[in-house]
Write an enzyme that holds these catalytic residues in place. Sequence first.
Site: not given
Length: 660
Positions: A118, A160, A166-167, A210, A237, A294
């Site tokens: 990220k 993060k 997957g949160g 989101h 999340h 993906r």
Amino acid sequence: MRSFSKVLVANRGEIALRVMRTCREMGISTVAVYSDADSRSPHTRFADEAVHIGPSPSKESYLQIEKIVDAARRTGAQAIHPGYGFLSENAAFASACEAAGIAFIGPSADSIREMGSKSVARRIVAGAGVPIVPGYNGDDQSFESLRTQAPGIGLPLLIKASAGGGGKGMRIVREGSALTESLESARREADHAFGDGSLLIEKYIEDARHVEFQILGDHHGNLIHLFERECSIQRRHQKIVEESPSPALTPELRSRMGEAAVAVGRAIGYTNAGTVEFILAPSGEFYFIEVNTRLQVEHPVTEMITGLDLVKLQIEIAAGRPLPLAQEDVKSRGHAIEVRLYAEDPDNDFLPSTGIIHDWMPPAAIPGLRIDAGVEAKTEIGIHYDPLLAKVIALGADRETALRKLTYGMKSLSIQGIQTNRDFLIRLLEHTEFREGRYDTGFITGHLDELIAQKDAALDLACAAAAALYLQEARRARAEILPHIPAGYRNNPYREPLVKLQIGANTFDVSYSGTGDDTYAVSCGGERIQVQVVSWEPGGLRLSIGGVQRLFRVTEAGETMFLHSSAGSRTVKRLPRYPQQNAASDHETANASMPGQVLKILVSVGDEVSIGDALIILEAMKMEQTIRAAMAGTVEAVLVKMGEVVSPGDVLVEIAAHQK
Ligand code: ADP
Ligand code: ADP
Ligand code: MG
């Protein structure tokens, strides 16, 4: 240009089936891979060929790059579709496929690697002039340096895991004093889950939505977007409801965000299907958060509104064909909403659940309703894989139509034997604010009280009556082998038949007496109702209660009966005549609250523990749970071993209280 006549699908469950359906429609043979647990699973049986790749844990099967590439080689598959999860965002896997001369149906290994971080993604995207959430994504990862970044970003913060997904590894920090501890725990979780403790810090955007854009790029320089999906309904999340169009976008904002998504795709030379995720602030400002390289779980929403088959497009792109449509050819033809049916218990903190699906009835087939399921009756849900069972997606000319169809579909769906979020989803779809499109990522937390199970005494009563009368009719049918005994014959005409039933935490004594015309006066929990048995057959009965006829579908498993009707579902247990005595215990015990595998044992016999101390860490379905001491004392016994599989209620640790 390549041509594929056989494709291996490196996945399981609903997504493996969904990919194989498109392959079949295209005249492409399919190869499934399966673990021990999946030797008879729907995806294994659907494929033209299926290759065993190892034991049940994904690390030993679905994550084994060598075994999967070898399975493709042995069966002559020319391409591999990774689905989502597992190896779908693993650059080494994409490279291994290409090295073996097998096409990877997805983006390049480089794109996967770059977007897999990220932090790297933020740098590239910022360079392309797309707004990113204010924050820190630097290389200096010392706690000291991360801490000094915080004041500049301002509270609240979101920590993060850079390699995250997957949160996992995310921590919201609302007070400066919590920063150090949150950084430490996020790093531990990131290290453990992703083998990489790199962190980034973002400003936490309150009341955000989101909104993500589906992009598609080919190997000829064409790159388009297929509109947005709004996925703000989340818990932990993680998304559970998605829709398109987003109720929050104006046409103007949609076109700006779409252009930003395409700019992100161009900046990384993206090919195949991908998703650019944004956070939309209440101010209307939007910020890039990440790219998922993906096919997404919620891709059917886009397929429904555009009429395109994303898997077909993915395969064609991987084969080197140019995109068959330009941006201006992409049209939205209505509104689509998806819900994810999970093996989890919303009334118990959404903890995963396992067991056997005793009853499975997909929703009524109506136009515009799609179901992508990975399960069927008798499927066993174990602890090894993601708890996603199925997705139900509805398309309508407008949002209200789509919502109505989806709610109807979910109400007609029956899944019983394991805990699922079905009823939770129905309550969510019926919630006024959701119906009005007024929601953000805090919706579930903010409305939890209204969304978890409410008491429904009328439904309990109807199901108790239905269960009792079902059992009587079944006995009667069996008695038909003795035709000379009149139906309903009893030795003692003065005693009403009585059954003891349990629904949820309540016990019901149900008694009934026939009043003629297949009608019964049923007494239960102080209530008395008139019930007519309209018809009965194995697996269900039709009752008329208060003049309203309803079909009750009944599935029996041992002493348990699963009832499903248009008024709702209930699990009804037949209780033994003499309830078991529970042995009184002097010891405090720490019990498993969910099925799972013992990941860590943090105490040993003789240890002193205080209230709240961590004792055991369990893992199930990608989720970890820490079992803590409920009282202070000395550990008397540790009753589990590393790697052991436990069930809810199993005693894990015994603690003896200190003498007062
Ligand atoms: P993952 O890789 O786990 O999907 P994301 O970065 O996509 O991680 O974030 C997951 C979810 O967390 C988002 O869908 C959103 O609800 C929330 N989220 C992420 N970043 C922010 C932020 N900066 N502010 C507020 N919420 C955020
Ligand atoms: P309607 O009731 O308006 O005729 P349905 O929702 O029953 O539409 O859907 C009929 C078929 O048309 C479905 O198979 C669906 O894929 C498609 N469809 C549904 N809504 C739309 C729409 N707004 N535009 C184009 N096609 C649609
Ligand atoms: Mg995400």
